[in-house]
Design a protein around this motif. Structure first.
Motif, PDB file in Angstrom:
ATOM      1  N   ALA A 214       0.812  -1.224   0.000  1.00 51.25           N
ATOM      2  CA  ALA A 214       0.000   0.000   0.000  1.00 51.25           C
ATOM      3  C   ALA A 214       0.841   1.269   0.000  1.00 51.25           C
ATOM      4  N   TRP A 215       2.108   1.152   0.339  1.00 48.77           N
ATOM      5  CA  TRP A 215       2.950   2.353   0.375  1.00 48.77           C
ATOM      6  C   TRP A 215       3.395   2.768  -1.016  1.00 48.77           C
ATOM      7  N   GLY A 273      -2.646  -1.625   6.819  1.00 48.33           N
ATOM      8  CA  GLY A 273      -2.035  -1.097   5.603  1.00 48.33           C
ATOM      9  C   GLY A 273      -0.518  -1.085   5.613  1.00 48.33           C
ATOM     10  N   GLY A 408       1.633   9.192  -6.136  1.00 49.56           N
ATOM     11  CA  GLY A 408       0.200   9.028  -5.864  1.00 49.56           C
ATOM     12  C   GLY A 408      -0.595   8.813  -7.138  1.00 49.56           C
ATOM     13  N   GLY A 409      -0.106   9.315  -8.253  1.00 51.30           N
ATOM     14  CA  GLY A 409      -0.764   9.088  -9.544  1.00 51.30           C
ATOM     15  C   GLY A 409      -0.483   7.679 -10.060  1.00 51.30           C
ATOM     16  N   ASP A 415      -1.841  -0.569  -9.123  1.00 53.06           N
ATOM     17  CA  ASP A 415      -2.601  -1.491  -8.259  1.00 53.06           C
ATOM     18  C   ASP A 415      -3.794  -2.087  -9.007  1.00 53.06           C
TER      19      ASP A 415
ATOM     20  N   GLU B 244      -7.587  -0.171   1.908  1.00 47.41           N
ATOM     21  CA  GLU B 244      -6.223  -0.235   2.383  1.00 47.41           C
ATOM     22  C   GLU B 244      -5.579   1.119   2.125  1.00 47.41           C
ATOM     23  N   SER B 245      -5.043   1.712   3.183  1.00 48.67           N
ATOM     24  CA  SER B 245      -4.462   3.047   3.040  1.00 48.67           C
ATOM     25  C   SER B 245      -2.963   2.951   3.158  1.00 48.67           C
ATOM     26  N   ASN B 246      -2.275   3.860   2.460  1.00 48.05           N
ATOM     27  CA  ASN B 246      -0.815   3.795   2.534  1.00 48.05           C
ATOM     28  C   ASN B 246      -0.272   4.533   3.741  1.00 48.05           C
ATOM     29  N   GLN B 247      -1.124   5.144   4.530  1.00 47.23           N
ATOM     30  CA  GLN B 247      -0.759   5.809   5.780  1.00 47.23           C
ATOM     31  C   GLN B 247       0.160   7.008   5.611  1.00 47.23           C
ATOM     32  N   VAL B 248       0.961   7.016   4.592  1.00 49.74           N
ATOM     33  CA  VAL B 248       1.939   8.087   4.473  1.00 49.74           C
ATOM     34  C   VAL B 248       1.502   9.175   3.495  1.00 49.74           C
ATOM     35  N   VAL B 251      -3.229   8.589  -0.547  1.00 56.89           N
ATOM     36  CA  VAL B 251      -3.686   7.557  -1.467  1.00 56.89           C
ATOM     37  C   VAL B 251      -4.298   6.380  -0.707  1.00 56.89           C
ATOM     38  N   LEU B 253      -6.120   2.615  -1.553  1.00 52.87           N
ATOM     39  CA  LEU B 253      -6.372   1.671  -2.641  1.00 52.87           C
ATOM     40  C   LEU B 253      -7.791   1.130  -2.494  1.00 52.87           C
ATOM     41  N   ASN B 271      -4.669  12.613  -5.840  1.00 52.23           N
ATOM     42  CA  ASN B 271      -3.656  11.724  -6.419  1.00 52.23           C
ATOM     43  C   ASN B 271      -3.083  12.330  -7.682  1.00 52.23           C
TER      44      ASN B 271
END
Lengths: 451, 314
Positions: A214-215, A273, A408-409, A415, B244-248, B251, B253, B271
């Protein structure tokens, strides 16, 4: 009675006046703000507007800096990207801002940042030859990163594709520990992850490998492409091609990873996440994270501290490279009002006591070569991680950074199509084609926005 | 003496009716102007530009954002999903709220306790509620799968497609206590003599409910339908928090099945930094919601009944 006294026309006229007054007052206020000094009444104290994270630039740091620089007061704003955007768009930016090295191309290309070379050339504490290679990602020559002036300085960073693993879980699975200095291939890594994964009754007890899905997916895929000698973007960074053999192999690996079910993906998300909670709960054997990850274990149990170990970034192809995915630091906006004072804070924060504190904490590698010796080596795992880092540093490399798109784009597009390929709704080739089309559309839009 | 003083006070206010009127409406007018009209107008202007949110060097692009979005397959798909979500959740919310209200509109022991229990979830902040449900829905450690295992149902991945859509509906229905309270208030406003008269005329309990109670509370049902439609269309926090989040960063998903229209808007803004395009999407959405609300409003003539007093006024 009231109906007769107030006609619709009068009401609308009155409302317009009230609304006009409401708009006018802040506008007049804004005029006042822009014309006024933000110094105090004595005309000597400068108020520096700083946007950062308060656990990185702490109250204690601010108090120490203000004590050492009596003419500067800091007005602190907690880092907020949306607020930063609004401040930049209104030409009223902070004087000193948290910013990533990888991903800085967009701000630099838009002329939003200040070239720091004149300051670096004069500085006695921040010297170009003392900057770690990660700072190259803050450079921009008008067409690409890595050349031209520096537009920011990195506070700390990591080679983010390195691995952390739990040796106890390796022993249980009768798998020899990973080399501390020599990388394994991505294919080997996936095979090991399959052996480490434990499933029962449709649930996963232990994940073999976490890739911090997710990162971000773009940075590791870019790294895989570069390791094979491929390119992510064309020469002017306006187009990508994810159908090349190198890109296809990288996407294929992620599809294999998802189909093997050895780690969290969008189809099997980690509860929060991120990999950390699973790794600490001994429910994940390997996690792909940089040197900074070691900072998490200092306050953990002896069992964890004695089990964790670091290994080099895996490779896909012949070229061993180990880049940073982000590299947080700071920049001074082009429209900042107090650049000289902001530079003083830059020197204090990047080369002064806060930087020494950071290096000694183990939460990432320092931005300065001279501070590498401060990395902690008190605990056995810290000593081992230090050795791995020494072996890894010569392989540091820069990831490509197009000013026309952000991480982010990339992430939702990658995904979406990789997930479809994992579910076998489309082939890997079709995923590569779809990713290429969608990213190129975003790149075109980004190019149109920046010009 | 007191009455005389009060009379003088009233006269002072009534002497300047227009000023008094403006004084009293000005807080609302100010709030509307600053917090509604200004952002709306600003978003409309931005929708004709290629503004990226941070660079002041934007330019006009005319209707390009609007023409692009009507051809954007992701936008159309997210709108269709939003319509489906609304079509499912609004009847369930309104019907569920009414059903609970009917059940709790009786003389039961501890009825106040039951009303509180059903109402409580609707006052839990949406973020806390979504995170709580995310834990409940977790495949490996969630309580829902633990309960299902007891009845020999294997673990379900609730938060991935296509189950994520049903999980979102369950989460939404968790807050139907708010509607229940409004329905309860409406039910208690139905004159008992009307229902008693119907019973005397031989109507069954169902017929009383169907032909007396429901028509009497139909304006409240109408209100619930309209506000429910608008709220359902605008839902964004819940799908983002369940994902599900990327936390940082910003964004998340979000699975395709819960990738609703406002999630698409969020993605364009945060985004892709396409503030112009995102603003155009919001304006189109505003028109769509307005059109649907007008259709519901028109339909209300057929099913909403207002009480009429002896002078024929509502």
């Amino acid at each position: 009675m009231l109906d007769r006294d107030i006609s619709r026309r009068r009401f609308l006229t009155g409302s317009a006046l009230v609304a006009g007054g409401a708009f006018g007052v802040p506008l007049l206020g804004a005029c006042d703000a822009s014309s006024g000094g933000d110094s105090s009444g004595d005309g000597k104290t400068v108020t520096l507007t700083v946007m950062y994270k308060n656990n990185e630039l702490t109250k204690e740091h601010i108090a120490d800096f203000e004590a050492k620089h009596p003419g500067i007061k800091i007005s602190f704003i907690e880092y907020d990207e949306t607020r930063l955007n609004a401040m930049l768009a209104s030409n009223e930016p902070p004087d000193f801002v948290r910013a990533p090295a990888v991903g800085s191309a967009a701000s630099n290309a838009q002329g939003l940042t200040t070239a720091l070379d004149p300051y670096l050339d004069k500085s006695t504490v921040l010297k170009k030859d003392n900057l770690m290679a990660v700072n190259e990602s803050f450079r921009w020559d008008g067409t690409r990163t890595g050349q031209g002036p520096y537009y920011g300085i990195t506070k700390d960073w990591s080679q983010d594709a390195t691995l952390w693993y739990n040796r106890a879980l390796f022993e249980q699975a009768k798998i020899p520990p990973l080399s501390t200095t020599e990388p394994i291939s991505y294919d080997e890594l996936l095979e090991i992850a399959k052996k480490l994964t434990k499933k029962s009754g449709g649930k996963t007890q232990v994940y073999g490998l976490g890739v911090e899905w997710a990162w971000g997916l773009s940075s590791p895929i870019f790294m895989m492409i570069l390791q094979q000698g491929g390119q992510v973007y064309n020469a002017d960074l306006t187009e990508t091609d994810m159908t090349t053999p190198e890109a296809r192999r990288a996407i294929q690996w992620y599809v294999d990873f998802g189909q093997a079910g050895v780690g969290p993906t969008t189809l099997d998300p980690a509860p929060d996440g991120a990999d950390l909670s699973l790794f600490l709960a001994k429910r994940m054997a390997i996690t792909q994270d940089g040197y900074w990850y070691g900072g998490n274990f200092v306050k953990e149990s002896e069992e964890i501290k004695n089990s964790v170990a670091m290994a080099p970034a895996p490779v896909m192809g012949d070229k061993r490279i180990s880049p940073t995915y982000v590299g947080w630091g700071a920049m001074i906006p082009a429209k900042a009002r107090h650049k000289d004072e902001a530079w003083k804070l830059m020197e204090y924060f990047m080369a002064g006591p806060p930087s020494e504190e950071r290096a000694g904490s183990g939460w990432g590698l320092p931005g300065l070569k001279s501070q590498l010796s401060l990395l902690p080596q008190d605990l056995p795992y810290q000593k081992q991680a230090y050795q791995t880092t020494q072996a890894e540093l010569p392989h540091v490399a820069q990831l490509p950074d197009s000013p026309y798109i952000t991480g982010g784009g990339w992430l939702p597009v990658l995904d979406k199509h990789i997930t479809r390929a994992i579910k076998k709704e489309i082939t890997v080739d079709a995923a590569g084609k779809a990713i290429t089309d969608e990213i190129n559309k975003l790149l075109k839009q980004g190019k149109d926005q920046i010009g | 003496m007191e009455a005389e003083r009060a009379g003088r006070g009233r006269r002072r206010w009534s002497r300047y009716p227009s000023r008094t009127f403006y004084l009293f409406v000005s807080p609302w007018v100010l709030g509307f102007a600053l917090l509604t009209a200004l952002p709306l107008g600003y978003a409309l202007l931005v929708s004709f530009t290629n503004f990226n949110g941070r660079n002041s060097r934007w330019r006009w692009v005319g209707l390009r954002n609007y023409t692009e979005l009507v051809r954007d397959a992701d936008v159309i798909a997210s709108l269709v999903r939003t319509l489906a979500y609304t079509a499912i959740t609004v009847p369930l919310m309104v019907g569920g709220g009414l059903g609970l209200a009917v059940l709790l509109n009786r003389r039961l022991k501890a009825v106040g306790l039951f009303r509180t229990i059903f109402f409580l979830p609707s006052v839990v902040p949406v973020v806390a509620m979504a995170i709580m449900w995310k834990l409940i829905f977790n495949r490996d450690a969630g309580i829902l799968n633990a309960i299902l295992e007891r009845v020999s149902v294997g673990p379900t991945a609730w938060l991935v497609d296509p189950n994520a859509f049903y999980a979102l509906i369950i989460l939404t229905l968790w807050g139907l206590g708010g509607g229940m309270v409004i329905m309860l208030a409406a039910l208690q406003g139905v004159p008992a003599e009307l229902e008693e008269a119907a019973v005397v005329d031989g109507a069954s309990r169902w017929h009383v409910f169907r032909h007396v109670t429901v028509p009497m509370i139909s304006p409240v049902i109408f209100f619930q339908v309209v506000t429910g439609i608008i709220a359902s269309f605008q839902i964004v926090i819940q799908p983002l928090l369940l994902a599900e989040s990327n936390q940082v960063g910003s964004v998340a998903l979000v699975p395709q099945s819960t990738h609703l229209y406002m999630v698409q808007v969020y993605e364009e803004f945060f985004n892709n930094n396409r503030y112009g395009y995102g603003s155009a999407m919001l304006w189109v959405f505003f028109v769509v919601i307005l059109a649907i609300t007008l259709v519901v409003l028109r339909s209300s003539r057929l099913w909403v009944h207002y009480q009429v007093d002896s002078e024929g006024e509502r």
